[in-house]
Motif scaffolding. Structure first.
Motif, PDB file in Angstrom:
ATOM      1  N   LEU B 805      15.591  73.172  48.099  1.00  0.00           N
ATOM      2  CA  LEU B 805      14.843  74.359  47.537  1.00  0.00           C
ATOM      3  C   LEU B 805      15.794  74.721  46.048  1.00  0.00           C
ATOM      4  O   LEU B 805      16.850  74.324  46.008  1.00  0.00           O
ATOM      5  CB  LEU B 805      14.688  75.572  48.215  1.00  0.00           C
ATOM      6  N   ASP B 806      14.925  75.230  45.182  1.00  0.00           N
ATOM      7  CA  ASP B 806      15.623  75.880  44.124  1.00  0.00           C
ATOM      8  C   ASP B 806      16.487  74.717  43.342  1.00  0.00           C
ATOM      9  O   ASP B 806      17.441  74.995  42.994  1.00  0.00           O
ATOM     10  CB  ASP B 806      16.703  76.986  44.354  1.00  0.00           C
ATOM     11  N   PHE B 807      16.009  73.424  43.420  1.00  0.00           N
ATOM     12  CA  PHE B 807      16.456  72.337  42.915  1.00  0.00           C
ATOM     13  C   PHE B 807      16.456  72.533  41.384  1.00  0.00           C
ATOM     14  O   PHE B 807      15.414  72.764  40.554  1.00  0.00           O
ATOM     15  CB  PHE B 807      15.852  71.034  43.164  1.00  0.00           C
ATOM     16  N   SER B 808      17.728  72.139  40.826  1.00  0.00           N
ATOM     17  CA  SER B 808      17.588  72.214  39.322  1.00  0.00           C
ATOM     18  C   SER B 808      18.538  71.366  38.797  1.00  0.00           C
ATOM     19  O   SER B 808      19.707  70.884  39.596  1.00  0.00           O
ATOM     20  CB  SER B 808      18.215  73.659  38.695  1.00  0.00           C
ATOM     21  N   SER B 809      18.431  70.336  37.982  1.00  0.00           N
ATOM     22  CA  SER B 809      19.471  69.572  37.295  1.00  0.00           C
ATOM     23  C   SER B 809      19.617  69.511  35.641  1.00  0.00           C
ATOM     24  O   SER B 809      18.616  69.492  35.141  1.00  0.00           O
ATOM     25  CB  SER B 809      18.898  68.189  37.652  1.00  0.00           C
ATOM     26  N   THR B 810      20.625  70.185  35.092  1.00  0.00           N
ATOM     27  CA  THR B 810      20.589  70.155  33.714  1.00  0.00           C
ATOM     28  C   THR B 810      22.187  69.221  33.397  1.00  0.00           C
ATOM     29  O   THR B 810      22.638  69.180  34.209  1.00  0.00           O
ATOM     30  CB  THR B 810      20.997  71.775  33.460  1.00  0.00           C
ATOM     31  N   ASP B 833      10.943  67.108  48.602  1.00  0.00           N
ATOM     32  CA  ASP B 833      10.584  67.269  50.217  1.00  0.00           C
ATOM     33  C   ASP B 833      11.537  66.258  50.759  1.00  0.00           C
ATOM     34  O   ASP B 833      12.175  65.284  50.224  1.00  0.00           O
ATOM     35  CB  ASP B 833       9.105  66.740  50.202  1.00  0.00           C
ATOM     36  N   ALA B 834      11.512  66.187  52.101  1.00  0.00           N
ATOM     37  CA  ALA B 834      12.480  65.556  52.782  1.00  0.00           C
ATOM     38  C   ALA B 834      12.230  64.043  52.764  1.00  0.00           C
ATOM     39  O   ALA B 834      10.908  63.734  52.794  1.00  0.00           O
ATOM     40  CB  ALA B 834      12.104  66.087  54.489  1.00  0.00           C
ATOM     41  N   GLY B 835      12.972  63.306  52.341  1.00  0.00           N
ATOM     42  CA  GLY B 835      12.851  61.788  52.347  1.00  0.00           C
ATOM     43  C   GLY B 835      12.383  61.484  50.960  1.00  0.00           C
ATOM     44  O   GLY B 835      11.962  60.204  50.767  1.00  0.00           O
ATOM     45  N   TYR B 862      20.058  73.948  50.402  1.00  0.00           N
ATOM     46  CA  TYR B 862      20.021  73.221  51.453  1.00  0.00           C
ATOM     47  C   TYR B 862      20.063  74.003  52.898  1.00  0.00           C
ATOM     48  O   TYR B 862      21.334  74.138  52.882  1.00  0.00           O
ATOM     49  CB  TYR B 862      20.535  71.688  51.353  1.00  0.00           C
ATOM     50  N   GLY B 863      19.068  74.132  53.551  1.00  0.00           N
ATOM     51  CA  GLY B 863      19.514  74.926  54.858  1.00  0.00           C
ATOM     52  C   GLY B 863      20.094  76.161  54.801  1.00  0.00           C
ATOM     53  O   GLY B 863      21.134  76.396  55.146  1.00  0.00           O
ATOM     54  N   GLY B 864      19.857  76.818  53.544  1.00  0.00           N
ATOM     55  CA  GLY B 864      20.379  78.083  53.458  1.00  0.00           C
ATOM     56  C   GLY B 864      21.682  78.162  52.467  1.00  0.00           C
ATOM     57  O   GLY B 864      22.131  79.256  52.152  1.00  0.00           O
ATOM     58  N   THR B 865      21.963  77.044  52.270  1.00  0.00           N
ATOM     59  CA  THR B 865      23.442  76.958  51.748  1.00  0.00           C
ATOM     60  C   THR B 865      23.268  76.384  50.348  1.00  0.00           C
ATOM     61  O   THR B 865      22.469  75.474  49.931  1.00  0.00           O
ATOM     62  CB  THR B 865      24.364  75.958  52.300  1.00  0.00           C
TER      63      THR B 865
END
Lengths: 166, 993
Positions: B805-810, B833-835, B862-865
């Motif tokens: 979640l909240d993935f960002s790549s800059t 998504d998974a995989g 990932y998993g809250g972290t």
């Protein structure tokens, strides 16, 4: 400023996109006597002739100084050598550092037992006079740098069948 | 069973071999061989057509002569002719000759391929196998082109004989390795995986190797192999020892196949399906149980075969790193082996335990064996076993046992083999720093290191101790006192003089109150070593003296007198002379205020990963085990990283954390920035460090007189002495991870962010590959460049079964880079998504030549972290090459035109990889230049030319690489019209061989 189009898109999982380089497990197999004479050299990686000669000499140098109290494994450049001595002959297999030492150590022994059966009490001279047959034995048991066949019965059956052919 | 009689079949060959063996001298041998060669040549040329038998015999003789080490320049045609014989023995010799002596002789390759083609289509299993073995042995691109389509068909066809299937599987493997682009996978994938179910265990043995290699490349396509492999393995390990008959080796069922299956499973994470996972755990438990059973035979073959499987099972357990019970059981089993009478087992147990030590589940269990391991260090006869013991001590070290382990390593160092001393020095230095709660201990340890193994203490080590002392004011007084005492020894190592000179120059005032170490005593002590030292050390001492003048006005006159002496002012060495002249002037002209400003105490160094650790990671060569070592280290670091990201730091350090000082910042190796506890900002770089560090960092560049060129002496003596702008980056340079990389960007990444650059250098000569991988994420790149523009496709693969979640790549460009490179990205989708895979496209424009690299900043939940890290993007200057073809004459003309000294950069370095001509060629072309044939008079040299395109300019570039196989060295020369470009390209390319 050269701003070309930018985008971000989603592809479904699967179908990895990258060729990863890979090497054979076995880089080469050498049989040498104590004096350093090569009785078999089988290469599974591209080396030029000078390089091969150097490897042969280096292997001889690292292996012959070791005694029975030492391990049967020697780190060698970026690889490792698994070796075993039979009378005056050193059987050496050069593999990747991550490979299983004992599996290749017994791989050597399995190979030697096949040679012993095939040549009836194999000795160094058998390997000299029948060098072209030794290659056949190797190809039956090891191919493309991997273990091909491990059953002594199956290998010997195949070798005897070939022997009977003209 | 009939045995083979000596030399049967070919009497003439046996006679010839006997003759050779009877030769008394090398000359006699050569004579006999020449006679034979003449004979064979005349037979081949003769009018009479040779029968198959004679042809076979002569070709075989030629082969024998070649194997003795003589050149063979004929007979190829006759060998190829043998392929079309329908007699097995003739064919076999033909194929053997080709396999051993093949060269890409273009007129023959077509004929050879023709022969192979006929045999492949013959449906005669013996002939098919001969041709498959030939392809597998030669594996050339031409063969891949000709047969890549046929072999999968043969492999999966229902009517193919088992032995042919075995050969076809491995033949395909070979072609896939050498020419992956020509071996398309796809419709036959499922049927290949299904070979794991084959009734013939030989077929399974070969197929497992093939599948393992393919699974490493495309895990998703071969996922189904996991369940089949587990099923197969389960049947093997639970079988009675006679069930598998032919495949039972000394009472062990199919040991080699078991090992291969266990290795295949190491391509994947633990199965998610519960039942499957349970079945695998059962297998692994059974294997561990068998290790405890009484042996079925006393033969070493039995125990070796059994243990081969056991060690591979343990490797899988460690790879999964998810079953604490199995990990601890594995550890206990290895613990038994540590005391086994077989050296092999002790060695392998030490090696295997090293990886167990990095698992949080088994780390404590490994630690219980510390005494045994220390004992091994003292008593093992085989140096490689001792080496493994050192590795294991290093791996099991944590705060609770660091003092004991470091002490043992130090005492071992006194008698250690020269081959492994440098590595032990690095390890001790890393451990002492990493686990120093008490920095006085750290200082003592490093000084001890210098005492015991001064010659092996590299620059990284002594730079680092200075860096730490400068950054920690609680240890400075102690350090000054300790070096002062150490310098009293009549003979001390030059490295100690360096450290001593530096530390007393900075902190001598902290001990000057004691009359036994008054300023004059300190100075005299240092100066008593001066004449025994090399130029760089003397230069450093001179800087220490001028610092003394600032610290202690009372010794000014004494020091000025020394500086004024002829041996200083007129020193033949330009660097020493210059320092003496400038320092003397400085001390005479400048007011105390100016002196104090100019010669101010060093500001704290910016924190970064220890360069020692970087060196330890880089280390390759004899007496080391780079692959495994790196893997271990990588693993360990990954864990550390995750731990610190998850905020659960100090997990395994346990009770030690209670100690007052063990705040997270104590671990100076960690990437988190050490809080600087002094107010002085880094920008107030004192002028002092300019010559000082310049000499430490690059003694080799001294001859070029860098001080005058970089820092005009007017500046040095000027009233305000504004710091040279490059001072900052120089300072960084000294301690930067890659000493060659030029000014390293300082503030690349936000605090608490690790920047990974592990795979960075792999992309110098190629554009596609895996850039980064950890347990969660894989980042792959595909890039294309045209002139000054580039496009990178970045693929983010979620390896887990949960959504990111909240993935960002800059993309972050360090300041130095911003004016030189434009990188454009659009925000990526916020979830993966998974995989699944996410693709992001980066567009790049090169405005000007540049050195640092942009960093891809990645963040996701990932998993809250929150996961947050940076990956150095492999955008280097050479990506903007356009190859240029030219004739020899043009090349030399341009070469001469670029003859100014600053346009050429030359580097001589040791080969890090086997010196393979083809690989080298591929790398030079991958680097971006055209490879020019027939330019260099020496055919073993490589010559290349290309033009670097930037928006503002184009830079022509010529390069020449001269290998020396004897010495395993290369000399690389680069000439371009711009000195920064020459340097950068040289740095990039020289790392590749």
């Amino acid at each position: 400023m050269a701003v070309t189009s930018t985008q971000s898109s989603r592809t479904s999982g699967g179908g990895l996109w990258i060729p990863v380089e890979s090497w054979p497990s076995i880089r080469f197999i050498l049989i040498q006597n104590r004096a350093g004479k090569t009785r078999l050299a089988k290469w599974y990686m591209q080396f030029d002739d000078d390089e091969k000669q150097k490897l042969i000499e280096e292997v001889h140098a690292v292996v012959t100084v070791r005694d029975a109290k030492h391990t049967n494994f020697v780190e060698f450049r970026n690889f490792k050598i698994i070796y075993r001595r039979y009378a005056g002959l050193y059987f050496c297999i050069c593999v990747d550092v991550t490979d299983n030492n004992l599996a290749y150590l017994e791989g050597i022994h399995n190979f030697v037992e096949v040679l012993n059966e095939y040549f009836h009490n194999v000795c160094e001279l058998d390997l000299v006079f029948n060098f072209y047959k030794v290659y056949t034995v190797v190809d039956e048991m090891f191919l493309a740098g991997e273990i091909r066949e491990t059953s002594q019965t199956k290998v010997l059956k195949q070798l005897l069948m070939l022997q009977s052919l003209e | 069973m009939p045995a083979v009689s000596k030399g049967d079949g070919m009497r003439g060959l046996a006679v010839f071999i006997s003759d050779i063996r009877n030769c008394k001298s090398k000359e006699a041998e050569i004579k006999r061989i020449n006679k034979e060669l003449a004979n064979i040549r005349s037979k081949f040329k003769g009018d009479k057509a040779l029968d198959g038998y004679s042809k076979k015999k002569y070709v075989c003789k030629l082969l024998f002569i070649f194997l003795l080490g003589h050149d063979i320049d004929f007979g190829h045609m006759e060998a190829v002719n043998l392929l079309s014989s329908n007699k097995y023995t003739e064919k076999q010799i033909g194929y053997l000759f080709i396999s051993v002596l093949v060269n890409s002789n273009s007129d023959l390759i077509r004929l050879i391929n023709n022969g192979i083609k006929n045999d492949l289509a013959s449906r005669n299993p013996t002939h098919m196998n001969l041709s498959l073995h030939c392809i597998a042995n030669v594996g050339s691109r031409e063969m891949a082109e000709a047969f890549a389509a046929d072999i999968p068909r043969i492999l999966v066809a229902g009517d193919t004989m088992d032995s042919v299937k075995q050969s076809a599987a491995l033949c395909l493997l070979r072609l896939n390795r050498t020419s992956p682009d020509l071996v398309p996978m796809g419709e036959w994938t499922a049927r290949v995986v299904h070979l794991l179910n084959d009734q013939h265990l030989g077929v399974v043995t070969s197929a497992t190797s093939l599948i393992t290699t393919l699974a490493q490349k495309s895990p998703d396509d071969f996922k189904t192999s996991v369940s089949l492999a587990i099923a197969r393995l389960s049947r093997i390990v639970t079988s009675a020892s006679i069930d598998l008959q032919d495949y039972t080796y000394y009472f062990v069922a199919a040991p080699w196949l078991s090992v291969k299956l266990l290795r295949l499973l190491q391509c994947y994470p633990p199965p998610e399906d519960g039942a499957l996972r349970g079945r695998l755990t059962e297998c692994l438990e059974t294997i561990l149980n068998k290790a405890q059973e009484p042996p079925k035979s006393k033969k070493v073959q039995h125990s070796n075969a059994k243990n081969a499987v056991l060690f591979e099972a343990i490797a899988l357990i460690i790879h999964h790193d998810s079953e604490p019970t199995l990990l601890v059981r594995a550890c206990n089993q290895l613990g038994q082996f540590l005391q086994h009478r077989e050296t092999n087992l002790r060695y392998l147990a030490l090696e295997s335990m090293c990886t167990l030590a990095s698992s949080e589940f088994s780390h404590e269990a490994v630690k219980t064996h510390i005494e045994t391991v220390i004992n091994a260090l003292k008593t093992e006869r085989d140096v490689s076993v001792r080496q493994r013991a050192v590795d294991l001590l290093y791996a099991m070290c944590d705060r609770s046992n660091a003092k004991q382990i470091v002490a043992e390593m130090l005492s071992y160092l006194e008698t250690a083999d020269y081959s492994i001393r440098e590595e032990i020095v690095l390890k001790v230095a890393v451990l002492a720093e990493k686990y120093a709660v008490d920095y006085t201990w750290y200082v003592d340890t490093i000084l001890n290191l210098i005492r015991v193994a001064g010659d092996q203490v590299s620059e990284e080590v002594w730079y680092r101790v200075i860096q730490i002392v400068i950054n920690r004011d609680d240890v400075q007084g102690y350090a000054a006192k300790t070096v002062f005492e150490a310098l009293q020894a009549p003979a001390c190592h030059e490295n100690l003089v360096k450290v001593g000179g530096y530390i007393l120059g900075e902190f001598g005032n902290l001990i000057a109150g004691d009359s036994r170490s008054s300023p004059l005593v300190q100075f005299k002590l240092l100066h008593s070593k001066f004449h025994l030292c090399s130029v760089p050390t003397r230069a450093l001492l001179l800087s220490a003296y001028i610092k003394f003048i600032n610290l202690f006005p009372e010794v000014k006159a004494t020091i000025q007198e020394v500086l004024r002496s002829d041996s200083q002012l007129r020193n033949a060495d330009v660097e020493l002379q210059q320092r003496a002249v400038e320092y003397l002037r400085l001390s005479t002209i400048a007011s105390t205020d100016i002196l104090a400003t100019v010669l101010e105490e060093m500001p704290p160094f910016p924190e970064r990963e220890s360069s020692i650790l970087a060196k330890l990671k880089r280390r390759k060569g004899p007496g080391n085990q780079p692959g495994a070592e790196e893997a271990r280290q990588e693993r360990e670091r990954e864990r550390e990283r995750e731990r610190s990201l998850n905020g659960s730091a100090e997990h395994r350090e346990g009770g030690a954390a209670a100690s007052a000082k063990s705040s997270p910042s104590v671990d100076v190796l960690s990437v988190a920035a050490l809080p600087t506890n002094r107010p002085r900002p880094v920008s107030s770089v004192s002028l002092m460090q300019t010559p000082f560090l310049a000499s430490c960092a690059a003694p080799s560049s001294l001859s070029a007189g860098p001080m005058t060129s970089l820092y005009p002496s007017a500046d040095l003596l000027g009233p305000t002495g504004s710091p040279p702008s490059t001072g900052g980056s120089l300072l960084v340079d000294v301690f930067s991870d890659s000493l060659q990389a030029g000014p390293a960007p300082l503030d690349l990444a936000p605090p608490n962010t690790a920047v990974s650059e592990d795979n960075f250098s792999r992309f110098i000569c190629k554009n596609n590959g895996v850039l980064f991988e950890n347990q969660l994420l894989q980042i792959g790149l595909k890039s294309e460049y045209r002139q000054n523009l580039g496009r990178i496709y970045v693929f983010f693969g979620n390896k887990t079964s949960n959504q990111f979640l909240d993935f960002s790549s800059t993309v972050n460009c360090p300041d130095l880079l911003k004016t030189k490179l434009n990188v454009h990205t659009k925000p990526a989708d916020p979830t993966i998504d998974a995989g699944a895979q996410l693709q992001q496209i980066l567009n790049i424009e090169c405005l000007e030549d540049f050195t640092p690299a942009p960093v891809l900043d990645i963040q996701f939940r990932y998993g809250g972290t929150l996961q947050n890290f940076g990956v150095k993007l492999p955008v280097m200057l050479n990506k903007f090459f356009q190859p240029t073809e030219m004739e020899a004459q043009d090349f030399f003309q341009r070469w001469k035109q670029l003859g100014a000294p600053q346009q050429e950069v030359q580097k001589i370095f040791k080969a890090k990889h086997p010196m393979d001509t083809e690989v080298t060629k591929a790398k030079i072309m991958g680097f971006g230049t055209a490879l020019l044939d027939g330019v260099d008079p020496n055919p073993t040299n490589f010559v290349g030319a290309g033009v670097i395109h930037t928006k503002n300019t184009q830079v022509g570039c010529l390069l020449r690489l001269e290998p020396n196989t004897q010495a395993q060295m290369y000399r690389l020369t680069l000439r371009t019209s711009r000195d920064t470009v020459s340097q950068r390209l040289s740095d990039l390319l020289s790392e590749q061989f």
